[in-house]
Design a protein around this motif. Structure first.
Motif, PDB file in Angstrom:
ATOM      1  N   PHE A  94     103.343 -22.961  81.190  1.00 46.38           N
ATOM      2  CA  PHE A  94     102.467 -24.049  80.737  1.00 46.38           C
ATOM      3  C   PHE A  94     103.002 -24.772  79.502  1.00 46.38           C
ATOM      4  CE2 PHE A  94      98.757 -21.518  82.754  1.00 46.38           C
ATOM      5  CZ  PHE A  94      99.158 -21.959  84.002  1.00 46.38           C
ATOM      6  N   THR A  95     104.139 -24.285  78.963  1.00 46.56           N
ATOM      7  CA  THR A  95     104.796 -25.025  77.879  1.00 46.56           C
ATOM      8  C   THR A  95     105.933 -25.888  78.413  1.00 46.56           C
ATOM      9  OG1 THR A  95     106.379 -23.244  77.390  1.00 46.56           O
ATOM     10  CG2 THR A  95     104.249 -23.173  76.264  1.00 46.56           C
ATOM     11  N   GLY A  96     106.144 -25.855  79.732  1.00 42.28           N
ATOM     12  CA  GLY A  96     107.187 -26.684  80.330  1.00 42.28           C
ATOM     13  C   GLY A  96     108.547 -26.033  80.407  1.00 42.28           C
ATOM     14  N   VAL A  97     108.637 -24.720  80.245  1.00 38.83           N
ATOM     15  CA  VAL A  97     109.910 -24.010  80.321  1.00 38.83           C
ATOM     16  C   VAL A  97     110.131 -23.512  81.747  1.00 38.83           C
ATOM     17  CG1 VAL A  97     111.236 -22.028  79.490  1.00 38.83           C
ATOM     18  CG2 VAL A  97     109.813 -23.340  77.904  1.00 38.83           C
ATOM     19  N   ILE A 127     100.581 -26.656  91.982  1.00 40.93           N
ATOM     20  CA  ILE A 127      99.375 -25.874  91.725  1.00 40.93           C
ATOM     21  C   ILE A 127      98.909 -26.018  90.282  1.00 40.93           C
ATOM     22  CG2 ILE A 127      98.419 -23.536  91.693  1.00 40.93           C
ATOM     23  CD1 ILE A 127     100.405 -22.838  93.926  1.00 40.93           C
ATOM     24  N   ASN A 128      99.860 -26.038  89.330  1.00 39.00           N
ATOM     25  CA  ASN A 128      99.486 -25.971  87.913  1.00 39.00           C
ATOM     26  C   ASN A 128      99.947 -27.156  87.081  1.00 39.00           C
ATOM     27  OD1 ASN A 128      98.132 -23.399  87.891  1.00 39.00           O
ATOM     28  ND2 ASN A 128     100.123 -22.434  88.177  1.00 39.00           N
ATOM     29  N   VAL A 129     100.189 -28.296  87.704  1.00 35.86           N
ATOM     30  CA  VAL A 129     100.701 -29.437  86.950  1.00 35.86           C
ATOM     31  C   VAL A 129      99.743 -29.857  85.829  1.00 35.86           C
ATOM     32  CG1 VAL A 129      99.768 -31.083  88.625  1.00 35.86           C
ATOM     33  CG2 VAL A 129     101.591 -31.798  87.105  1.00 35.86           C
ATOM     34  N   ALA A 130      98.443 -29.817  86.080  1.00 31.73           N
ATOM     35  CA  ALA A 130      97.482 -30.273  85.077  1.00 31.73           C
ATOM     36  C   ALA A 130      97.388 -29.322  83.890  1.00 31.73           C
ATOM     37  CB  ALA A 130      96.105 -30.447  85.706  1.00 31.73           C
ATOM     38  N   LYS A 131      97.980 -28.108  84.017  1.00 31.39           N
ATOM     39  CA  LYS A 131      97.994 -27.161  82.906  1.00 31.39           C
ATOM     40  C   LYS A 131      99.298 -27.240  82.112  1.00 31.39           C
ATOM     41  CE  LYS A 131      94.982 -23.804  85.208  1.00 31.39           C
ATOM     42  NZ  LYS A 131      94.879 -22.415  85.736  1.00 31.39           N
ATOM     43  N   THR A 168     110.596 -23.519  95.901  1.00 25.15           N
ATOM     44  CA  THR A 168     109.766 -23.544  97.107  1.00 25.15           C
ATOM     45  C   THR A 168     109.033 -24.881  97.203  1.00 25.15           C
ATOM     46  OG1 THR A 168     107.786 -22.668  96.042  1.00 25.15           O
ATOM     47  CG2 THR A 168     109.392 -21.049  96.871  1.00 25.15           C
ATOM     48  N   ILE A 169     108.476 -25.144  98.365  1.00 25.79           N
ATOM     49  CA  ILE A 169     107.786 -26.415  98.584  1.00 25.79           C
ATOM     50  C   ILE A 169     106.455 -26.503  97.855  1.00 25.79           C
ATOM     51  CG2 ILE A 169     108.875 -26.930 100.797  1.00 25.79           C
ATOM     52  CD1 ILE A 169     106.380 -25.731 102.152  1.00 25.79           C
ATOM     53  N   HIS A 170     106.114 -25.463  97.060  1.00 29.73           N
ATOM     54  CA  HIS A 170     104.959 -25.570  96.188  1.00 29.73           C
ATOM     55  C   HIS A 170     105.300 -26.427  94.964  1.00 29.73           C
ATOM     56  CE1 HIS A 170     102.910 -22.714  98.659  1.00 29.73           C
ATOM     57  NE2 HIS A 170     103.801 -21.753  98.423  1.00 29.73           N
ATOM     58  N   TYR A 171     106.584 -26.752  94.835  1.00 27.27           N
ATOM     59  CA  TYR A 171     107.058 -27.654  93.797  1.00 27.27           C
ATOM     60  C   TYR A 171     107.543 -28.943  94.447  1.00 27.27           C
ATOM     61  CZ  TYR A 171     106.997 -23.616  90.698  1.00 27.27           C
ATOM     62  OH  TYR A 171     106.592 -22.536  89.955  1.00 27.27           O
ATOM     63  N   ILE A 181      98.856 -30.318  94.494  1.00 29.83           N
ATOM     64  CA  ILE A 181      99.103 -31.753  94.377  1.00 29.83           C
ATOM     65  C   ILE A 181     100.495 -32.010  94.927  1.00 29.83           C
ATOM     66  CG2 ILE A 181      99.375 -33.683  92.784  1.00 29.83           C
ATOM     67  CD1 ILE A 181      97.482 -32.108  90.887  1.00 29.83           C
ATOM     68  N   LYS A 182     100.566 -32.687  96.035  1.00 29.47           N
ATOM     69  CA  LYS A 182     101.836 -32.972  96.705  1.00 29.47           C
ATOM     70  C   LYS A 182     102.219 -34.427  96.463  1.00 29.47           C
ATOM     71  CE  LYS A 182     101.227 -29.470 100.316  1.00 29.47           C
ATOM     72  NZ  LYS A 182     102.392 -28.658  99.918  1.00 29.47           N
ATOM     73  N   PRO A 183     103.486 -34.787  96.775  1.00 31.11           N
ATOM     74  CA  PRO A 183     103.915 -36.182  96.596  1.00 31.11           C
ATOM     75  C   PRO A 183     103.004 -37.195  97.279  1.00 31.11           C
ATOM     76  CG  PRO A 183     105.814 -34.789  97.006  1.00 31.11           C
ATOM     77  CD  PRO A 183     104.610 -33.918  97.184  1.00 31.11           C
ATOM     78  N   LYS A 184     102.459 -36.827  98.435  1.00 32.58           N
ATOM     79  CA  LYS A 184     101.586 -37.759  99.159  1.00 32.58           C
ATOM     80  C   LYS A 184     100.293 -38.037  98.393  1.00 32.58           C
ATOM     81  CE  LYS A 184      99.336 -34.202 102.018  1.00 32.58           C
ATOM     82  NZ  LYS A 184      99.067 -33.737 103.390  1.00 32.58           N
ATOM     83  N   HIS A 185      99.925 -37.105  97.483  1.00 33.41           N
ATOM     84  CA  HIS A 185      98.751 -37.319  96.630  1.00 33.41           C
ATOM     85  C   HIS A 185      99.121 -38.096  95.371  1.00 33.41           C
ATOM     86  CE1 HIS A 185      97.623 -33.205  98.453  1.00 33.41           C
ATOM     87  NE2 HIS A 185      97.001 -34.144  99.153  1.00 33.41           N
ATOM     88  N   LEU A 186     100.281 -37.757  94.810  1.00 37.61           N
ATOM     89  CA  LEU A 186     100.668 -38.294  93.507  1.00 37.61           C
ATOM     90  C   LEU A 186     101.193 -39.724  93.565  1.00 37.61           C
ATOM     91  CD1 LEU A 186     101.151 -37.775  90.466  1.00 37.61           C
ATOM     92  CD2 LEU A 186     103.395 -36.833  91.080  1.00 37.61           C
ATOM     93  N   LEU A 187     102.127 -39.986  94.470  1.00 35.67           N
ATOM     94  CA  LEU A 187     102.839 -41.272  94.466  1.00 35.67           C
ATOM     95  C   LEU A 187     101.950 -42.491  94.725  1.00 35.67           C
ATOM     96  CD1 LEU A 187     106.158 -40.169  96.230  1.00 35.67           C
ATOM     97  CD2 LEU A 187     105.710 -40.461  93.788  1.00 35.67           C
ATOM     98  N   PRO A 188     100.910 -42.402  95.551  1.00 35.21           N
ATOM     99  CA  PRO A 188     100.070 -43.595  95.784  1.00 35.21           C
ATOM    100  C   PRO A 188      99.095 -43.902  94.639  1.00 35.21           C
ATOM    101  CG  PRO A 188      99.981 -42.069  97.657  1.00 35.21           C
ATOM    102  CD  PRO A 188     100.563 -41.332  96.507  1.00 35.21           C
ATOM    103  N   LEU A 189      98.921 -42.996  93.685  1.00 35.69           N
ATOM    104  CA  LEU A 189      97.953 -43.220  92.615  1.00 35.69           C
ATOM    105  C   LEU A 189      98.308 -44.446  91.785  1.00 35.69           C
ATOM    106  CD1 LEU A 189      97.298 -39.633  91.187  1.00 35.69           C
ATOM    107  CD2 LEU A 189      95.833 -40.961  92.698  1.00 35.69           C
TER     108      LEU A 189
END
Length: 393
Positions: free
Chosen positions: A38-41, A66-70, A85-88, A128-136
């Protein structure tokens, strides 16, 4: 004044194409991203995965679905490609349109979460997948304003970091001071002036040696009456066990010399309606460790009268001590009649001559010692025999 323009995320982020089977030669020899904290490491793993994989390259923005907002997102700055993995998901970004530090902070904002709820059909369930993020579509300022906002945040974050450091430093100082005061209390240093002014109160019948003789005689009587178990003969206190010089009028003894140390018990099976949820208080370790107060005045659990045979019922103002887990050695004086489980000890038949607050201070000063003793020996708990032989002044 800076102009903010409604901009689709896909205008400045581009997903890196490619999805690979775990045994695909394109990914089998690459380092695998294990997690982004959660510190970006970024952390890596040598273990293989059975999940489909993606590739990230130097300079890519890598996001945990899964944890981008954290805060689980980072710019990969290594020279060699990595896999995850495809979770990223991995993105190239246009640094003429987006300051990535600005975007990182935006992705951790409540505004981002609200956008997802408002704009993503059906809502976000787990990832949150690319299909959710990119159209925002987000309100985006020009690049110079983004940099100014980031500079402002960094200044505030640095100030917060400095404040947290000072708070931590002061907290450590307070703990050290508290421990020092506790130690001075149990060594008699805090009452040195009082003893000097009242010498008649520490000699004769009030001398600790005389009081200890009375206490031992009373314990012998309780043993003969069958109220406590017959005392074992304890080894004499060696010079090595005496951590400091005693003031006049004090003597060394062991806890077993003045208390009957017993352990609680729990009705089994745990949580059974046959035994639990009744009218009788029932203590667990968490009840004693919930705060720093000397007295325990509330409880969480209860048992029924049928459960009394499986535990112990003690009177109000019983002195207690936790004996299991990472929080063992925490003392408490329970203000009410109660039962308690086997993670707790009780010191029964304490003499009137022994002030319980002083006993509390003694065990408080010994908490760290007890924990180190138990875990240093690889034991899971503090047994009653270990408590009995503790040297007390």
């Amino acid at each position: 004044m800076a102009e903010w323009v409604k901009t689709k995320v896909g205008e400045f982020l581009k997903e890196r194409d490619g999805r690979y089977k775990p045994n695909d030669p394109k990914v089998t020899n690459l380092k695998r991203l294990n997690k982004i904290d959660f510190t970006g490491v970024i952390h890596f793993s040598d273990k293989s995965s059975k999940t489909d994989m993606i590739i990230a390259k130097k300079g890519d923005l890598v996001i945990s679905g899964i944890n981008v907002a954290k805060g689980a997102l980072a710019v990969y700055d290594g020279s060699d490609d990595i896999t995850a993995t495809i979770h990223y998901s991995s993105y190239q970004f246009d640094d003429e349109k987006i300051n990535v530090e600005y975007f990182k902070r935006f992705l951790k904002s409540t505004k981002f979460i609200q956008l997802l709820k408002d704009q993503v059909k059906g809502g976000i369930k787990t990832e949150i997948k690319p299909k959710h993020l990119l159209p925002l579509k987000i309100d985006l300022p020009d690049i110079d304003t983004q940099k100014s906002i980031v500079d402002f945040f960094k200044r505030i974050e640095n100030e917060i970091g400095d404040i947290n450091f000072q708070i931590s430093k002061q907290h450590n100082s307070i703990n050290q001071m508290r421990q020092s005061i506790l130690q001075e209390a149990v060594e008699g240093k805090l009452t040195a002036g009082w003893r000097k002014q009242n010498p008649e109160l520490i000699y004769g019948e009030n001398h600790a040696a005389r009081l200890l003789e009375k206490i031992k005689a009373e314990k012998d009587r309780l043993g003969k009456d069958g109220k406590i178990k017959k005392q074992k003969t304890l080894p004499p206190i060696s010079e090595d066990e005496k951590p400091f010089d005693l003031p006049e009028g004090w003597v060394w003894c062991r806890v077993d010399d003045f208390a009957d140390v017993v352990r609680g018990g729990s009705p089994r099976p745990a949580g059974s309606p046959e035994f639990y949820d009744g009218e009788i208080p029932f203590l667990k370790v968490a009840d004693l460790t919930a705060d720093e107060n000397i007295y325990l005045e509330k409880h969480t659990y209860t048992i029924k009268e049928k459960g009394l045979k499986k535990t112990r019922l003690v009177s109000p103002n019983t002195f207690m001590l936790t004996n299991s887990g990472a929080t063992l050695g925490v003392p408490k004086i329970c203000a009410f009649e109660t039962t308690f489980n086997d993670g707790i000890q009780a010191l029964l038949f304490l003499p009137n001559e022994l002030h319980q607050i002083f006993l509390f201070l003694f065990f408080k000063s010994k908490t760290q010692f007890l924990r180190e003793s138990v875990f240093g020996r690889g034991q899971p708990n503090l047994n009653t025999d270990m408590t009995k032989i503790l040297v007390f002044a």
